[in-house]
Design a protein around this motif. Structure first.
Motif, PDB file in Angstrom:
ATOM      1  N   THR A  12       0.817  -1.209   0.000  1.00 34.23           N
ATOM      2  CA  THR A  12       0.000   0.000   0.000  1.00 34.23           C
ATOM      3  C   THR A  12       0.850   1.257   0.000  1.00 34.23           C
ATOM      4  O   THR A  12       0.644   2.159  -0.816  1.00 34.23           O
ATOM      5  CB  THR A  12      -0.970   0.013   1.198  1.00 34.23           C
ATOM      6  N   LEU A  13       1.805   1.338   0.902  1.00 31.20           N
ATOM      7  CA  LEU A  13       2.642   2.536   0.974  1.00 31.20           C
ATOM      8  C   LEU A  13       3.443   2.733  -0.308  1.00 31.20           C
ATOM      9  O   LEU A  13       3.612   3.865  -0.775  1.00 31.20           O
ATOM     10  CB  LEU A  13       3.564   2.477   2.186  1.00 31.20           C
ATOM     11  N   SER A  14       3.907   1.648  -0.891  1.00 27.42           N
ATOM     12  CA  SER A  14       4.667   1.752  -2.144  1.00 27.42           C
ATOM     13  C   SER A  14       3.797   2.284  -3.272  1.00 27.42           C
ATOM     14  O   SER A  14       4.234   3.115  -4.071  1.00 27.42           O
ATOM     15  CB  SER A  14       5.245   0.392  -2.529  1.00 27.42           C
ATOM     16  N   ILE A  15       2.561   1.817  -3.338  1.00 24.93           N
ATOM     17  CA  ILE A  15       1.638   2.294  -4.375  1.00 24.93           C
ATOM     18  C   ILE A  15       1.374   3.783  -4.180  1.00 24.93           C
ATOM     19  O   ILE A  15       1.413   4.571  -5.139  1.00 24.93           O
ATOM     20  CB  ILE A  15       0.324   1.478  -4.355  1.00 24.93           C
TER      21      ILE A  15
ATOM     22  N   GLU B 274       7.553  -0.271 -11.928  1.00 20.94           N
ATOM     23  CA  GLU B 274       8.225   0.513 -10.894  1.00 20.94           C
ATOM     24  C   GLU B 274       8.292  -0.229  -9.556  1.00 20.94           C
ATOM     25  O   GLU B 274       9.270  -0.140  -8.835  1.00 20.94           O
ATOM     26  CB  GLU B 274       7.534   1.862 -10.706  1.00 20.94           C
ATOM     27  N   LEU B 275       7.240  -0.973  -9.236  1.00 19.70           N
ATOM     28  CA  LEU B 275       7.198  -1.686  -7.967  1.00 19.70           C
ATOM     29  C   LEU B 275       7.804  -3.083  -8.056  1.00 19.70           C
ATOM     30  O   LEU B 275       8.022  -3.726  -7.033  1.00 19.70           O
ATOM     31  CB  LEU B 275       5.748  -1.798  -7.480  1.00 19.70           C
ATOM     32  N   ASN B 276       8.047  -3.552  -9.274  1.00 19.75           N
ATOM     33  CA  ASN B 276       8.547  -4.911  -9.496  1.00 19.75           C
ATOM     34  C   ASN B 276       7.652  -5.917  -8.769  1.00 19.75           C
ATOM     35  O   ASN B 276       8.112  -6.725  -7.958  1.00 19.75           O
ATOM     36  CB  ASN B 276      10.000  -5.035  -9.044  1.00 19.75           C
ATOM     37  N   LEU B 277       6.370  -5.820  -9.076  1.00 16.05           N
ATOM     38  CA  LEU B 277       5.349  -6.595  -8.389  1.00 16.05           C
ATOM     39  C   LEU B 277       4.586  -7.437  -9.394  1.00 16.05           C
ATOM     40  O   LEU B 277       4.283  -6.956 -10.495  1.00 16.05           O
ATOM     41  CB  LEU B 277       4.396  -5.612  -7.694  1.00 16.05           C
ATOM     42  N   ASN B 278       4.269  -8.665  -9.034  1.00 18.49           N
ATOM     43  CA  ASN B 278       3.547  -9.502  -9.987  1.00 18.49           C
ATOM     44  C   ASN B 278       2.134  -8.944 -10.183  1.00 18.49           C
ATOM     45  O   ASN B 278       1.565  -8.334  -9.277  1.00 18.49           O
ATOM     46  CB  ASN B 278       3.571 -10.980  -9.587  1.00 18.49           C
TER      47      ASN B 278
ATOM     48  N   PRO C  13       0.083  13.040   3.759  1.00 20.94           N
ATOM     49  CA  PRO C  13       0.927  13.468   4.887  1.00 20.94           C
ATOM     50  C   PRO C  13       1.332  12.310   5.792  1.00 20.94           C
ATOM     51  O   PRO C  13       2.429  12.302   6.356  1.00 20.94           O
ATOM     52  CB  PRO C  13       0.044  14.480   5.632  1.00 20.94           C
ATOM     53  N   ILE C  14       0.475  11.318   5.910  1.00 19.22           N
ATOM     54  CA  ILE C  14       0.808  10.136   6.715  1.00 19.22           C
ATOM     55  C   ILE C  14       1.910   9.338   6.024  1.00 19.22           C
ATOM     56  O   ILE C  14       2.860   8.890   6.668  1.00 19.22           O
ATOM     57  CB  ILE C  14      -0.449   9.273   6.959  1.00 19.22           C
ATOM     58  N   VAL C  15       1.805   9.184   4.705  1.00 21.35           N
ATOM     59  CA  VAL C  15       2.853   8.494   3.938  1.00 21.35           C
ATOM     60  C   VAL C  15       4.180   9.222   4.115  1.00 21.35           C
ATOM     61  O   VAL C  15       5.215   8.596   4.380  1.00 21.35           O
ATOM     62  CB  VAL C  15       2.476   8.412   2.438  1.00 21.35           C
ATOM     63  N   ASP C  16       4.156  10.558   4.018  1.00 22.35           N
ATOM     64  CA  ASP C  16       5.381  11.347   4.183  1.00 22.35           C
ATOM     65  C   ASP C  16       5.955  11.187   5.592  1.00 22.35           C
ATOM     66  O   ASP C  16       7.169  11.074   5.766  1.00 22.35           O
ATOM     67  CB  ASP C  16       5.118  12.817   3.883  1.00 22.35           C
ATOM     68  N   SER C  17       5.083  11.158   6.600  1.00 27.01           N
ATOM     69  CA  SER C  17       5.548  10.983   7.983  1.00 27.01           C
ATOM     70  C   SER C  17       6.168   9.605   8.189  1.00 27.01           C
ATOM     71  O   SER C  17       7.195   9.475   8.871  1.00 27.01           O
ATOM     72  CB  SER C  17       4.382  11.162   8.966  1.00 27.01           C
ATOM     73  N   ILE C  18       5.554   8.583   7.624  1.00 25.85           N
ATOM     74  CA  ILE C  18       6.107   7.228   7.739  1.00 25.85           C
ATOM     75  C   ILE C  18       7.463   7.153   7.046  1.00 25.85           C
ATOM     76  O   ILE C  18       8.408   6.560   7.571  1.00 25.85           O
ATOM     77  CB  ILE C  18       5.116   6.188   7.180  1.00 25.85           C
ATOM     78  N   GLU C  19       7.571   7.797   5.878  1.00 24.62           N
ATOM     79  CA  GLU C  19       8.851   7.814   5.173  1.00 24.62           C
ATOM     80  C   GLU C  19       9.921   8.529   6.007  1.00 24.62           C
ATOM     81  O   GLU C  19      11.043   8.031   6.158  1.00 24.62           O
ATOM     82  CB  GLU C  19       8.711   8.497   3.813  1.00 24.62           C
ATOM     83  N   ALA C  20       9.574   9.681   6.584  1.00 25.12           N
ATOM     84  CA  ALA C  20      10.522  10.435   7.410  1.00 25.12           C
ATOM     85  C   ALA C  20      10.937   9.621   8.632  1.00 25.12           C
ATOM     86  O   ALA C  20      12.113   9.611   9.018  1.00 25.12           O
ATOM     87  CB  ALA C  20       9.907  11.768   7.835  1.00 25.12           C
ATOM     88  N   PHE C  21       9.982   8.924   9.224  1.00 24.31           N
ATOM     89  CA  PHE C  21      10.298   8.079  10.379  1.00 24.31           C
ATOM     90  C   PHE C  21      11.231   6.945   9.966  1.00 24.31           C
ATOM     91  O   PHE C  21      12.172   6.600  10.678  1.00 24.31           O
ATOM     92  CB  PHE C  21       9.007   7.537  11.005  1.00 24.31           C
ATOM     93  N   GLY C  22      10.991   6.357   8.802  1.00 19.24           N
ATOM     94  CA  GLY C  22      11.883   5.304   8.287  1.00 19.24           C
ATOM     95  C   GLY C  22      13.302   5.800   8.093  1.00 19.24           C
ATOM     96  O   GLY C  22      14.272   5.097   8.402  1.00 19.24           O
ATOM     97  N   ILE C  23      13.432   7.034   7.620  1.00 20.15           N
ATOM     98  CA  ILE C  23      14.766   7.643   7.439  1.00 20.15           C
ATOM     99  C   ILE C  23      15.437   7.808   8.802  1.00 20.15           C
ATOM    100  O   ILE C  23      16.622   7.499   8.966  1.00 20.15           O
ATOM    101  CB  ILE C  23      14.643   8.981   6.697  1.00 20.15           C
ATOM    102  N   ARG C  24      14.665   8.271   9.772  1.00 14.10           N
ATOM    103  CA  ARG C  24      15.222   8.447  11.127  1.00 14.10           C
ATOM    104  C   ARG C  24      15.662   7.099  11.702  1.00 14.10           C
ATOM    105  O   ARG C  24      16.700   7.016  12.377  1.00 14.10           O
ATOM    106  CB  ARG C  24      14.207   9.103  12.040  1.00 14.10           C
TER     107      ARG C  24
END
Length: 101
Positions: free
Chosen positions: A20-23, A40-44, A86-97
């Motif tokens: 979901t987040l990747s999409i 782009e996702l390399n998904l079947n 904004p939630i996707v962006d926050s999750i991405e920022a948290f992943g970076i941290r």
């Protein structure tokens, strides 16, 4: 409607899915055709189709068939789906941290 664990569980059921987040990450940049998402996702295609249908069911994305070629399908975020960015962006920022720890 107040905050309940049922509401949180329903939301997490959807966003907790691996793809979901990747999409969302791909569609936040621009609308994409099915084949471009798949590449782009390399998904079947079966897994991608299932995830896209679920996101459509929750009214987070919309499926647009081509006017001339019905096989040409494009996916885009709905207004509700854009509210999720904004939630996707926050999750991405948290992943970076987390990577910095």
């Amino acid at each position: 409607m107040g905050m309940t664990h049922e509401n949180c569980n329903k939301a997490f059921e959807l966003i907790g899915d691996r793809w979901t987040l990747s999409i969302f990450y791909v569609l936040k940049k621009q609308d994409e055709r099915f084949c471009a998402l798949q590449r782009e996702l390399n998904l079947n295609p079966i897994t991608l189709t299932k995830r896209l249908k679920k996101l459509e069911e929750f009214k987070l994305i919309k499926r647009i068939e081509g006017t001339e070629d019905k096989k040409s399908v494009t996916y885009s975020l709905t207004p509700l789906g854009r509210e999720f960015l904004p939630i996707v962006d926050s999750i991405e920022a948290f992943g970076i941290r987390l990577k910095q720890i």
